[in-house]
Motif scaffolding. Structure first.
Motif, short mmCIF file in Angstrom:
data_model
loop_
_atom_site.label_atom_id
_atom_site.label_comp_id
_atom_site.label_asym_id
_atom_site.label_seq_id
_atom_site.Cartn_x
_atom_site.Cartn_y
_atom_site.Cartn_z
N GLN A 1 -13.70 25.49 10.26
CA GLN A 1 -13.66 24.04 10.04
C GLN A 1 -13.72 23.78 8.53
O GLN A 1 -14.76 23.41 7.99
CB GLN A 1 -14.78 23.37 10.82
N CYS A 2 -12.58 23.96 7.88
CA CYS A 2 -12.48 23.89 6.43
C CYS A 2 -12.73 22.46 5.95
O CYS A 2 -11.95 21.56 6.27
CB CYS A 2 -11.12 24.38 5.99
N ASP B 1 -10.86 17.55 7.03
CA ASP B 1 -9.92 18.32 6.22
C ASP B 1 -8.75 17.41 5.85
O ASP B 1 -7.86 17.16 6.67
CB ASP B 1 -9.42 19.53 6.99
N GLN C 1 -1.22 24.15 12.58
CA GLN C 1 -1.00 25.31 11.72
C GLN C 1 -0.02 26.29 12.37
O GLN C 1 0.84 26.85 11.68
CB GLN C 1 -2.32 26.02 11.44
N CYS D 1 -8.62 29.13 3.19
CA CYS D 1 -9.10 28.53 4.45
C CYS D 1 -8.10 27.50 4.96
O CYS D 1 -8.00 26.39 4.42
CB CYS D 1 -10.46 27.88 4.19
N ASN D 2 -7.34 27.86 5.98
CA ASN D 2 -6.35 26.97 6.61
C ASN D 2 -5.52 26.22 5.58
O ASN D 2 -5.41 24.99 5.63
CB ASN D 2 -7.05 25.97 7.54
N PHE E 1 -5.08 26.53 16.53
CA PHE E 1 -4.83 25.41 15.63
C PHE E 1 -3.35 25.04 15.77
O PHE E 1 -2.49 25.58 15.07
CB PHE E 1 -5.15 25.84 14.20
N GLN F 1 -4.53 30.99 14.85
CA GLN F 1 -5.96 30.79 15.01
C GLN F 1 -6.57 30.28 13.71
O GLN F 1 -6.23 30.74 12.62
CB GLN F 1 -6.66 32.09 15.44
N SER F 2 -7.49 29.34 13.82
CA SER F 2 -8.11 28.70 12.67
C SER F 2 -9.00 29.66 11.90
O SER F 2 -9.63 30.56 12.47
CB SER F 2 -8.93 27.50 13.14
N ASP F 3 -9.08 29.44 10.59
CA ASP F 3 -10.02 30.17 9.74
C ASP F 3 -11.41 29.56 9.82
O ASP F 3 -12.39 30.18 9.37
CB ASP F 3 -9.57 30.14 8.29
N ASP G 1 -10.79 20.39 11.44
CA ASP G 1 -10.16 21.64 11.87
C ASP G 1 -10.88 22.26 13.05
O ASP G 1 -12.11 22.11 13.20
CB ASP G 1 -10.16 22.65 10.72
N TRP H 1 -4.94 18.58 6.34
CA TRP H 1 -4.36 18.51 7.68
C TRP H 1 -4.56 17.14 8.32
O TRP H 1 -3.99 16.86 9.37
CB TRP H 1 -4.93 19.60 8.58
#
Length: 440
Positions: free
Chosen positions: A379-380, A410, A427, A344-345, A424, A375-377, A417, A413
């Motif tokens: 909200q990790c 997160d 990322q 996840c991110n 993102f 593109q984000s995986d 997220d 980062w």
């Protein structure tokens, strides 16, 4: 939208189209006797992802032409088009529009069909059709819109890897069954495979997830033998070498357990895997499983093809070991928890091999960019179970100090997220800077 990215490209010195690179080879017992994808296939470059053009324009405005150029080049590489919902009429319109755009490029589109009921265990990418009947109507609309066009169709990432029973949710909140899931994937496979010009692939998970025998059993139940094969590593970061070994083993296992003359006929659980005799986290042991198939394949002939998502695997998976050292000083338990959520991110990821059907590997039809890079995986965070962090060991000014806010944060980062599928920027920049092979 396509004109907007072209204008951005001009601003950053005018990138050309990507050069397709061949995938790396790995040991395999498989010799293809199924239909092959033309190695000269050109894959479709969709319009730029929402948020990418805005980021490129912002970088140009700030004078960062180097990163703007890298992001622009990323957006000129072929990638998949995700069909994620809407009414049957709406998804049919999306398919027809994509086919028309692909025809202008003289390219073949790759579609990801992603609307199964109970999608993603109701987690970051939750959603999907309301029930089985609604899903079948939606699939019928996709199949009708594709018609006799040439296309690759990847059916429901995670659907077979995360069956409803794997989700460990109460039936009152998650009223889906494994039998329903298998039937839904099978229905989609059958409807989409009717077009003689399509290549349909089912969910084969990734090399650090389902054991070979487990996923072989699920693929066979869902009708993989009536399709072109399976896909691997979607939205994940496993290396090409791992994915190619794993893919060849699944093809070998399918061949063995479906051959009535073979001693393993009807028993996928007999198949060797990345867990035994190999050790999953020690790639130097994987040759032991390859040797097992060499010794045990006998007269069975592997014919099941596969494709691999290389969109973000240029640097391989992040072990998170760096967070156990200074200045982060996270405990071994925290590092282990971070590694469990490294799908996840993760930080440290880079773009991988460019999409190509010229792989040089038996049964590997193509390396593809399936997950849309940038593109984000999701909200990790700790609340979702994919992050852990000791803020007493390491924090920064501006980071949250109360438990409730930390649960949504997160620390890898240093931000909250973006939602799954949203752009993102941080990322995206890391992916292009750490691309392997390099961009430019």
């Amino acid at each position: 939208m396509r004109r907007r990215v072209a204008a951005a490209a001009a601003l950053v010195l005018g990138l050309g189209l990507t050069v397709l690179a061949p995938g790396s080879a790995s040991a395999s017992t498989a010799v293809s006797t199924g239909h092959t994808i033309n190695p000269a296939t050109r894959f479709f470059v969709p319009p730029p992802a929402d948020g990418s053009v805005q980021q490129i324009a912002g970088l140009v405005k700030s004078g960062d032409l180097k990163d703007a150029k890298l992001l622009t080049e990323m957006e000129t590489v072929p990638s998949a088009v995700w069909l994620t919902g809407g009414t049957p009429a709406q998804v049919a319109r999306q398919v027809r529009t994509t086919l028309a755009e692909a025809a202008l490029e003289r390219a073949e589109p790759v579609f990801v069909v992603y609307d199964i009921p109970g999608r993603d265990c109701s987690e970051y990418s939750a959603g999907g059709a309301a029930d089985q009947a609604a899903y079948q109507s939606w699939i019928d609309a996709v199949a009708s819109a594709v018609g006799r066009a040439h296309a690759m169709l990847l059916v429901e990432p995670d659907a077979l890897g995360n069956e409803p029973s794997d989700c460990n949710l109460p039936t009152s909140a998650y009223p889906y069954t494994d039998a329903e899931r298998t039937g839904e994937v099978g229905y989609a496979a059958g409807a989409l495979e009717k077009d003689p010009n399509t290549s349909v692939y089912l969910d084969g998970t990734n090399a650090h997830w389902q054991a070979v025998g487990n996923i072989t059993s699920r693929l066979l139940a869902a009708g993989v033998q009536q399709t072109q094969g399976f896909f691997l590593n979607v939205s994940n970061f496993r290396t090409n070498a791992e994915s190619q070994d794993y893919g060849s083993w699944i093809s070998d296992c399918i061949a063995m357990v479906t051959d009535p003359s073979h001693w393993a006929f009807g028993h996928p659980e007999y198949c060797a895997s990345q867990y035994y005799p190999a050790t999953v986290d020690d790639f130097s042991t994987w040759s032991q499983t390859t040797a097992w198939y060499t010794q045990n394949l006998g007269g069975a002939v592997p014919t099941t093809h596969y494709v691999v998502d290389t969109s973000r695997n240029g640097q391989g998976p992040n072990t998170m070991a760096a967070y156990g050292a200074s200045p982060y000083d996270q405990s071994p338990a925290t590092v282990a928890a971070l590694m469990q959520g490294n799908w996840c991110n993760p930080t440290g990821a880079g773009l991988g091999v460019r999409p190509t059907a010229s792989t040089g590997v038996p049964l590997l039809d193509a390396d593809l960019w399936i997950k849309t890079p940038g593109q984000s995986d999701g909200q990790c965070d700790a609340a979702g179970g994919v992050r852990a962090w000791d803020y007493t060991a390491y924090t920064q000014p501006g980071w949250p100090t109360d438990a409730a806010a930390q649960a949504q944060f997160d620390p890898l980062w240093g931000q909250v997220d973006p939602a799954a599928g949203a752009w993102f920027p941080a990322q995206a920049l890391q992916l292009v800077r750490l691309a392997a092979p390099k961009l430019g």
